[in-house]
Motif scaffolding. Structure first.
Motif, mmCIF file in Angstrom:
data_model
loop_
_atom_site.group_PDB
_atom_site.id
_atom_site.type_symbol
_atom_site.label_atom_id
_atom_site.label_comp_id
_atom_site.label_asym_id
_atom_site.label_seq_id
_atom_site.Cartn_x
_atom_site.Cartn_y
_atom_site.Cartn_z
ATOM 1 N N ALA A 134 -42.627 -3.888 0.264
ATOM 2 C CA ALA A 134 -43.592 -4.690 0.413
ATOM 3 C C ALA A 134 -43.290 -6.376 0.620
ATOM 4 O O ALA A 134 -44.408 -7.128 0.414
ATOM 5 C CB ALA A 134 -44.520 -4.761 -0.960
ATOM 6 N N GLY A 135 -42.095 -6.704 0.599
ATOM 7 C CA GLY A 135 -41.982 -8.000 0.617
ATOM 8 C C GLY A 135 -41.861 -8.825 2.180
ATOM 9 O O GLY A 135 -41.652 -9.870 2.090
ATOM 10 N N GLU A 136 -42.104 -7.950 3.164
ATOM 11 C CA GLU A 136 -41.870 -8.424 4.398
ATOM 12 C C GLU A 136 -42.791 -9.627 4.675
ATOM 13 O O GLU A 136 -42.216 -10.509 5.529
ATOM 14 C CB GLU A 136 -42.237 -7.153 5.462
ATOM 15 C CG GLU A 136 -41.898 -7.657 6.972
ATOM 16 C CD GLU A 136 -42.166 -6.457 8.099
ATOM 17 O OE1 GLU A 136 -41.876 -6.752 9.258
ATOM 18 O OE2 GLU A 136 -42.263 -5.397 7.338
ATOM 19 N N ASP A 137 -43.943 -9.600 4.302
ATOM 20 C CA ASP A 137 -44.947 -10.493 4.675
ATOM 21 C C ASP A 137 -45.069 -11.594 3.655
ATOM 22 O O ASP A 137 -45.849 -12.831 3.653
ATOM 23 C CB ASP A 137 -46.442 -10.072 4.914
ATOM 24 C CG ASP A 137 -46.548 -9.002 6.208
ATOM 25 O OD1 ASP A 137 -45.575 -9.320 7.130
ATOM 26 O OD2 ASP A 137 -46.906 -8.041 6.113
ATOM 27 N N ALA A 138 -44.186 -11.567 2.651
ATOM 28 C CA ALA A 138 -44.232 -12.697 1.559
ATOM 29 C C ALA A 138 -43.644 -14.173 1.968
ATOM 30 O O ALA A 138 -42.388 -13.861 2.955
ATOM 31 C CB ALA A 138 -43.692 -12.204 0.467
ATOM 32 N N VAL A 139 -44.097 -15.207 1.433
ATOM 33 C CA VAL A 139 -43.326 -16.243 2.112
ATOM 34 C C VAL A 139 -42.307 -16.603 1.386
ATOM 35 O O VAL A 139 -41.213 -17.298 1.752
ATOM 36 C CB VAL A 139 -44.486 -17.587 1.908
ATOM 37 C CG1 VAL A 139 -45.762 -17.450 2.780
ATOM 38 C CG2 VAL A 139 -44.765 -17.857 0.454
ATOM 39 N N ALA A 140 -42.011 -15.919 0.296
ATOM 40 C CA ALA A 140 -40.860 -16.042 -0.571
ATOM 41 C C ALA A 140 -40.843 -14.669 -1.513
ATOM 42 O O ALA A 140 -41.787 -14.220 -1.955
ATOM 43 C CB ALA A 140 -40.723 -17.228 -1.527
ATOM 44 N N THR A 141 -39.443 -14.227 -1.831
ATOM 45 C CA THR A 141 -39.177 -13.170 -2.608
ATOM 46 C C THR A 141 -38.291 -13.557 -3.613
ATOM 47 O O THR A 141 -37.312 -14.483 -3.414
ATOM 48 C CB THR A 141 -38.937 -12.013 -1.857
ATOM 49 O OG1 THR A 141 -37.616 -12.310 -1.338
ATOM 50 C CG2 THR A 141 -39.738 -11.558 -0.892
ATOM 51 N N ILE A 142 -38.425 -13.072 -4.854
ATOM 52 C CA ILE A 142 -37.406 -13.200 -5.892
ATOM 53 C C ILE A 142 -36.894 -11.869 -6.566
ATOM 54 O O ILE A 142 -37.757 -11.097 -6.982
ATOM 55 C CB ILE A 142 -37.924 -14.212 -7.285
ATOM 56 C CG1 ILE A 142 -38.620 -15.305 -6.702
ATOM 57 C CG2 ILE A 142 -36.878 -14.274 -8.159
ATOM 58 C CD1 ILE A 142 -39.159 -16.151 -7.502
ATOM 59 N N GLU A 143 -35.688 -11.559 -6.207
ATOM 60 C CA GLU A 143 -35.245 -10.208 -6.617
ATOM 61 C C GLU A 143 -34.847 -10.173 -7.924
ATOM 62 O O GLU A 143 -34.172 -10.843 -8.455
ATOM 63 C CB GLU A 143 -34.258 -9.790 -5.575
ATOM 64 C CG GLU A 143 -33.523 -8.410 -5.986
ATOM 65 C CD GLU A 143 -32.297 -7.954 -5.033
ATOM 66 O OE1 GLU A 143 -31.569 -7.111 -5.374
ATOM 67 O OE2 GLU A 143 -32.509 -8.702 -3.968
ATOM 68 N N MET A 144 -35.294 -8.983 -8.657
ATOM 69 C CA MET A 144 -34.913 -8.508 -10.065
ATOM 70 C C MET A 144 -34.049 -7.409 -10.127
ATOM 71 O O MET A 144 -34.387 -6.491 -9.076
ATOM 72 C CB MET A 144 -36.115 -8.570 -10.911
ATOM 73 C CG MET A 144 -36.934 -9.635 -11.036
ATOM 74 S SD MET A 144 -36.033 -11.152 -12.463
ATOM 75 C CE MET A 144 -35.533 -12.240 -11.166
ATOM 76 N N PRO A 145 -33.565 -7.373 -10.987
ATOM 77 C CA PRO A 145 -32.615 -6.150 -11.063
ATOM 78 C C PRO A 145 -33.770 -4.779 -11.562
ATOM 79 O O PRO A 145 -34.677 -5.070 -12.273
ATOM 80 C CB PRO A 145 -31.808 -6.342 -12.718
ATOM 81 C CG PRO A 145 -32.375 -7.498 -13.574
ATOM 82 C CD PRO A 145 -32.914 -8.403 -12.228
ATOM 83 N N LYS A 146 -33.268 -3.819 -11.274
ATOM 84 C CA LYS A 146 -34.286 -2.821 -11.629
ATOM 85 C C LYS A 146 -33.998 -2.223 -13.128
ATOM 86 O O LYS A 146 -33.026 -2.053 -13.401
ATOM 87 C CB LYS A 146 -33.472 -1.442 -10.811
ATOM 88 C CG LYS A 146 -34.234 -0.065 -10.967
ATOM 89 C CD LYS A 146 -35.432 0.036 -10.420
ATOM 90 C CE LYS A 146 -36.198 1.541 -10.429
ATOM 91 N NZ LYS A 146 -37.690 1.368 -9.912
ATOM 92 N N VAL A 147 -35.284 -2.248 -13.573
ATOM 93 C CA VAL A 147 -35.006 -1.955 -15.230
ATOM 94 C C VAL A 147 -36.169 -0.938 -15.368
ATOM 95 O O VAL A 147 -37.211 -0.679 -14.643
ATOM 96 C CB VAL A 147 -35.386 -3.228 -16.138
ATOM 97 C CG1 VAL A 147 -34.317 -4.198 -15.618
ATOM 98 C CG2 VAL A 147 -36.839 -4.034 -15.555
#
Length: 607
Positions: free
Chosen positions: A553-566
């Protein structure tokens, strides 16, 4: 709210009082002042604004004297001006005060009718006049204070210095914390152990209603009935290094980065990794009998309660109500038998929460407290103390206390579920394993600090920001919005993502960033659907998710912040990091005072 320091010294005290105020400035910074007694003359220096202004004044006009009191103020009665700054001097009495005297108006009217003239707008000056009047009537300082204290209604911590007494300080507390410290030929007082960290490691905490008479050789404590009492002398456990920024730019930044360690320390107190189970401290009641939980807190701590509601109801199947402490008593809540009342507070002195705790106890409710200061009023009054181990938190915006509170709340939820027979051994084992993973996952989240800093400049230009989340991420959205408001002064709101189309979506345009908390998992698709509704109307989305979620779902975001899978259980603990860092870097980009935001103070000890 305000900070108090007092020293009965064998050498000059002004510089040491100033250092004590520096350790207390997180409690208030509207104005500050120091008063000393030298050769029978009371003198003082005061300054409006932050403590640095008082430092400049002291450099220009030094204060001699080996006895003195000092104060840093968060304004309640009266604007934050020099005239309203403490200490106040009336006749032979100098006073500093933390709290509110609720009946100051009739007392002031009485004193004016008696010919007294006031020089400030504060309630504090009323107390000074009352004591001075008793001195003029021939009473000793000790008897004068003892006669005035019962007339004061409200919450206060007070320190008195007398022109005629070069070896005497008197202190009193009711509803606001106060600590005395023991030295070698010197004695001290302060709002908390932080104030005395550079002076002594031997301290005693005054109990509710206590007042104390300090000389250089002794400290005598009296209870509210004026009976001499003994309060245990304990190590303070606070060193100046613990309340130093180290190599960090701000206390907030330091405290964000301390979270992997302090969350691990906190979990060590509640987890038995070998047995893979959760353990709480010994208690005098049986959790199996709990039929309802009432959680009460303020601000950030109230969002811990909201997340706790999800966990307790999910695991223990016990109904939970969460109340803002300032509203709790006034709605006259129905407090049923077999209720567990849980208060959450970093300081353990938050006035509204403390009042709510006492209200619950008066109605026979068994209480537990998730508290960071084990010597605080709440910690002493709850039936079950559930300590966090965050260490001193100096930044006004709570960070590490929040994640440690969440860790303890998770432990409480699991223990309650086991006691209620709703959690099997294998399920508890799995939960413990996930909790053990939390510190490493927080550390992994911190690794993305640089990318958060890089995109913070975009958010810093906004006037309004919206945060979205579902399930336990909804309270986290509220927390993210609060953090941004507190330290960057940008208007921000948090919403349950499904509520966007019920009104808030009307606010969406390309000037309103949308911060979306959406870890991959059972609620991901619903959250993304709501996000896309906003994107279709021009929203600029910052998506916070794990690699899987960003790919989807991040393709159209102006910015993304990746978190670890938890695991979803620890997701709020881990996802707290990016919302904290985002608020921090936006505030830095805007040039605001991160650690001491305007109009705020760390410990809210007045209602």
């Amino acid at each position: 709210m305000c900070g108090i320091v007092g020293i009965l010294g064998t050498s000059e005290v002004a510089d040491r009082l100033f250092e004590g105020l520096k350790r207390l400035e997180y409690r208030g910074y509207d104005s500050a002042g120091i008063a000393t007694l030298h050769d029978g003359v009371l003198d003082r220096r005061r300054a409006e604004g932050k403590l640095v202004n008082l430092g400049k004044r002291l450099a220009e006009e030094p204060l001699p004297g080996t006895i003195g009191i000092a104060h840093t103020r968060w304004a309640t009665h009266g604007a934050p001006t020099e005239d309203n700054a403490h200490p106040h001097i009336v006749g032979d009495v100098t006073i500093v005060h933390n709290g509110i005297i609720e009946n100051f108006k009739p007392l002031r009217d009485e004193l004016i009718a008696d010919g007294r003239v006031f020089n400030s707008q504060t309630d504090t000056e009323v107390v000074a006049h009352l004591v001075d009047r008793e001195l003029q009537r021939g009473k000793s300082p000790q008897d004068a204070v003892a006669s005035v204290l019962p007339r004061l209604h409200g919450a206060f911590a007070i320190a008195f210095l007398f022109a005629s007494e070069p070896d005497l300080l008197i202190a009193a507390r009711l509803g606001a914390p106060l600590t005395v410290g023991y030295g070698d030929g010197e004695n001290y007082l302060g709002s908390d152990a932080h104030a005395l960290a550079g002076l002594t490691q031997k301290i005693a905490y005054l109990d509710e209603g206590d007042w104390a008479v300090l000389t250089r050789q002794s400290i005598q404590v009296f209870d509210r009935e004026n009976r001499p009492v003994t309060r245990e002398v304990v190590p303070s456990g606070v060193s100046p290094a613990m309340i130093d920024k180290g190599n960090h730019r701000h206390f907030m930044q330091k405290e964000i980065y301390e979270q992997p360690v302090v969350v691990a320390q906190t979990l060590q107190s509640y987890l038995r990794p070998v047995e893979e189970m959760v353990a709480l401290p010994d208690m005098d009641f049986d959790l199996a009998g709990v039929e309802r939980v009432a959680i009460v807190a303020c601000g950030t701590a109230s969002y811990v309660g909201m997340i706790g509601k999800y966990w307790i109801e999910q695991f223990a199947r016990v109904p939970v109500e969460v109340d803002v402490a300032s509203e709790f008593r006034y709605r006259d809540p129905v407090l049923l038998p077999n209720t567990l009342g849980v208060v959450v507070s970093q300081s353990g002195e938050t006035a509204d929460t403390l009042a709510a705790l006492r209200h619950m106890k008066e109605h026979g409710v068994t209480t537990a407290g998730i508290i960071n200061v084990p010597t605080s009023s709440m910690a002493r009054e709850v039936d079950l103390l559930l300590s966090t181990h965050a260490g001193p938190e100096i930044g006004v915006a709570s960070t590490k206390a929040f994640t440690c509170q969440l860790a303890v709340m998770a432990a409480l939820a699991v223990n309650l579920a086991r006691a209620k027979g709703k959690l099997g051994g294998d399920e508890e084992t799995e939960i413990v394993r996930h909790l053990v993973e939390a510190p490493a996952s927080i550390n992994a989240a911190l690794a993305h600090d640089a990318e958060i800093e890089a995109m913070a400049h975009t958010i810093a230009q906004a006037r309004d920001v919206l945060y979205l989340g579902r399930g336990p991420d909804y309270p986290l959205a509220l927390e993210g919005a609060l953090k941004l408001k507190e330290i960057s002064y940008i208007h921000a709101e948090g919403y349950a993502s499904g509520e966007m189309k019920h009104g808030p979506i009307a606010l969406i345009d390309d000037n309103v960033p949308l911060i979306v908390l959406a870890p991959s998992g059972p609620l991901f698709d619903k959250t993304v659907s709501n996000m896309q509704e906003a994107q279709a109307r021009g929203a600029r989305v910052v998506l916070i998710s794990d690699a899987e979620g960003l790919k989807l779902a991040g393709e159209d975001a102006v910015a993304t912040i990746e978190m670890p899978k938890v695991h979803p259980l620890i997701s709020p603990i881990v996802y707290a990091v990016p919302v904290q860092l985002l608020a921090y870097h936006v505030a830095v980009a805007k040039g605001t005072d991160v650690d001491q935001p305007r109009n705020l103070a760390k410990s809210v000890t007045v209602e």
